[in-house]
Design an enzyme around this catalytic site. Structure first.
Site, PDB file in Angstrom:
ATOM      1  N   ARG A  66       0.936  -1.293   0.095  1.00 46.89           N
ATOM      2  CA  ARG A  66      -0.036   0.175   0.131  1.00 46.89           C
ATOM      3  C   ARG A  66       0.891   1.472  -0.051  1.00 46.89           C
ATOM      4  O   ARG A  66       0.530   2.376  -0.580  1.00 46.89           O
ATOM      5  CB  ARG A  66      -0.972   0.000   1.124  1.00 46.89           C
ATOM      6  CG  ARG A  66      -1.508   1.303   1.228  1.00 46.89           C
ATOM      7  CD  ARG A  66      -2.740   1.498   2.390  1.00 46.89           C
ATOM      8  NE  ARG A  66      -2.587   0.503   3.410  1.00 46.89           N
ATOM      9  CZ  ARG A  66      -1.895   0.759   4.556  1.00 46.89           C
ATOM     10  NH1 ARG A  66      -1.303   2.035   4.562  1.00 46.89           N
ATOM     11  NH2 ARG A  66      -1.933  -0.059   5.379  1.00 46.89           N
ATOM     12  N   TYR A 118     -16.435  18.006 -13.578  1.00 44.11           N
ATOM     13  CA  TYR A 118     -16.648  16.355 -13.619  1.00 44.11           C
ATOM     14  C   TYR A 118     -17.755  15.953 -12.585  1.00 44.11           C
ATOM     15  O   TYR A 118     -17.669  16.456 -11.351  1.00 44.11           O
ATOM     16  CB  TYR A 118     -15.584  15.416 -13.639  1.00 44.11           C
ATOM     17  CG  TYR A 118     -15.912  13.874 -13.504  1.00 44.11           C
ATOM     18  CD1 TYR A 118     -16.620  13.339 -14.643  1.00 44.11           C
ATOM     19  CD2 TYR A 118     -15.929  13.380 -12.304  1.00 44.11           C
ATOM     20  CE1 TYR A 118     -16.582  12.038 -14.669  1.00 44.11           C
ATOM     21  CE2 TYR A 118     -16.236  12.107 -12.480  1.00 44.11           C
ATOM     22  CZ  TYR A 118     -16.478  11.425 -13.643  1.00 44.11           C
ATOM     23  OH  TYR A 118     -16.825  10.141 -13.523  1.00 44.11           O
TER      24      TYR A 118
HETATM   25  C1  PLP Z   1     -13.613  10.178 -15.554  1.00 42.77           C
HETATM   26  C2  PLP Z   1     -13.287  11.526 -14.746  1.00 42.77           C
HETATM   27  C3  PLP Z   1     -12.885  11.669 -13.377  1.00 42.77           C
HETATM   28  C4  PLP Z   1     -13.092  10.488 -12.541  1.00 42.77           C
HETATM   29  O1  PLP Z   1     -12.318   9.546 -12.723  1.00 42.77           O
HETATM   30  P1  PLP Z   1     -12.677   8.024 -12.471  1.00 42.77           P
HETATM   31  O2  PLP Z   1     -11.417   7.107 -12.865  1.00 42.77           O
HETATM   32  O3  PLP Z   1     -13.871   7.508 -13.255  1.00 42.77           O
HETATM   33  O4  PLP Z   1     -12.894   8.000 -11.047  1.00 42.77           O
HETATM   34  C5  PLP Z   1     -12.480  12.890 -12.837  1.00 42.77           C
HETATM   35  N1  PLP Z   1     -12.374  13.991 -13.838  1.00 42.77           N
HETATM   36  C6  PLP Z   1     -12.600  14.047 -15.138  1.00 42.77           C
HETATM   37  C7  PLP Z   1     -12.516  14.868 -16.050  1.00 42.77           C
HETATM   38  C8  PLP Z   1     -13.141  12.713 -15.811  1.00 42.77           C
HETATM   39  O5  PLP Z   1     -13.396  12.438 -17.145  1.00 42.77           O
END
Ligand code: PLP
Length: 401
Positions: A66, A118
């Site tokens: 980890r 997002y």
């Molecule tokens: C998909 C995405 C995230 C989150 O990422 P995950 O890998 O799905 O947890 C954050 N920011 C943006 C711009 C994304 O497209």
């Protein structure tokens, strides 16, 4: 006996290509990945959860998986090199990386975030960390000077994402970073849509760059991951602490998959952008389309900012169908090559309907006010022959006319 694992884990005469003397494509392929003492050209996947110590506390930098893992370490060195930063940290997902940053803040701290952020980022700040006394304002930063009105004495972070999702606004990272620096507030840029191939936020003045490596960095829709890069030693210490303390780390196989994807990043991004421009031009000419949003078009309100901070406008295109919700749904159902799915950044072309998919949790009035209307569609343009993509789109337009 001499230990096999004197650091660094690389062949004695191997050249280190982590620094900026090498070009981006060279670093994508080699940074952090010099052949090890076996000569293996691809990095080994170390599944071991623990590492032998020659005496208590006496080890080669690896104790427990980890805290540190040799495969992950290679990915972290690679990411730092690509972003032009000093320290890289890999996470189990983009959201795990976001959580780690938020966990570096304290009760009473304030965050200014861009509003078109997002959805999962909004949820982490609004639904999880707000409970712990960290307040976040989500504001329109298309005009960078607007940031001045939202910074407070207790503001500890400015959260940017550019290009934004799904409206593809371009934020002026240089000007926003200058304003924040004046107030001693660090800026983070979620660089997922651009990738370090097209935009390097730390060089533009940001303190932190964050990624969902699930998207373009992995690039093949087969691994979930996240990352943070910084050159600031204090932030690096904080992130290192929470990465180990909270434990949202990627496994060694996932770390390998992301490293493998990154090797082709620069050629993929070049073709993604080339195909996206062709699709944006095609959509602009269609009578069934009322608006095309692509930062590479002169009609885009931040076209000039895009040109000044990005190598190319990237592979995402949004557009509005001249029609209703029913037309949008029928259009999506009529596509046969392009796949209706969440996510982006893979080799295959995906299309999403933000108002019913990624942004469905935002109340309808707020959604519409922000421009996420029922006729808005978002394409992650893949690497197929662009002619085949155009034919698929054209046939689906015919189905609704
Ligand atoms: C998909 C995405 C995230 C989150 O990422 P995950 O890998 O799905 O947890 C954050 N920011 C943006 C711009 C994304 O497209």
């Amino acid at each position: 006996m001499v230990s096999q694992f004197e650091q660094p884990i690389r062949r004695e005469n191997a050249m280190s290509v982590n620094d900026g003397d090498f070009g981006f494509a060279t670093r994508s392929i080699h940074a952090g990945q010099e052949p090890d003492e076996t000569g293996a050209v691809m990095p080994a996947i170390y599944l071991s959860t623990t590492f032998a110590q020659s005496g208590p506390g006496s080890h080669k930098g690896f104790e427990y998986a980890r805290s540190q893992n040799p495969t992950r370490k290679r990915l972290e060195e690679n990411l730092a090199s690509l972003e032009g930063g000093k320290y890289g940290f890999a996470f189990a997902s983009g959201c795990a990386a976001t959580t780690a940053v938020a966990a570096c803040l304290s009760q009473g701290d304030h965050v200014v975030s861009v509003d078109d952020v997002y959805g999962g980022t909004f949820r982490i700040f609004d639904k999880v960390f707000r409970k712990f006394g960290i307040a976040t304002d989500f504001v329109d930063l298309q005009n960078p000077l607007a940031l001045k009105d939202h910074l407070r004495p207790n503001t500890k972070l400015v959260w940017l994402e550019t290009p934004t999702n799904p409206l593809l606004h371009i934020l002026d990272v240089r000007t926003l970073s200058d304003i924040a620096r004046h107030m001693h507030v660090p800026v983070l840029v979620d660089n997922t849509f651009a990738t370090p191939c097209l935009q390097q936020p730390i060089k533009l003045g940001a303190t932190l760059a964050l990624h969902s490596t699930t998207k373009y960095l992995g690039g093949h829709s087969d691994v979930v991951g996240g990352a943070i890069v910084t050159s600031d030693p204090e932030w690096a210490e904080r992130i290192r602490f929470v990465q180990n303390a909270l434990g949202g780390v990627p496994g060694p196989v996932d770390s390998f998959m992301v490293l493998r994807g990154i090797k082709t990043l620069s050629v993929r991004m070049e073709r993604h952008a080339q195909n996206a421009k062709a699709i944006a031009d095609f959509l602009t000419k269609s009578p069934r389309v009322s608006e095309v949003i692509y930062p590479g078009l002169r009609s885009h309100p931040q076209h000039a900012t895009c040109e000044s901070q990005m190598l190319s406008p990237g592979g995402m295109v949004s557009f509005r169908i001249a029609g209703t919700l029913a037309d949008s749904v029928k259009f999506l159902k009529s596509l046969r090559l392009i796949t209706c799915a969440e996510s982006l950044g893979g080799v295959e072309t995906l299309i999403g309907h933000p108002s019913t998919m990624t942004h469905a949790s935002i109340p309808k009035e707020i959604r519409e006010e922000r421009g996420i209307t029922d006729n808005l569609l978002r394409i992650s343009v893949g690497l197929e022959d662009v002619q085949d993509l155009k034919v698929d789109l054209e046939n689906a337009f015919l189905a609704i006319s």
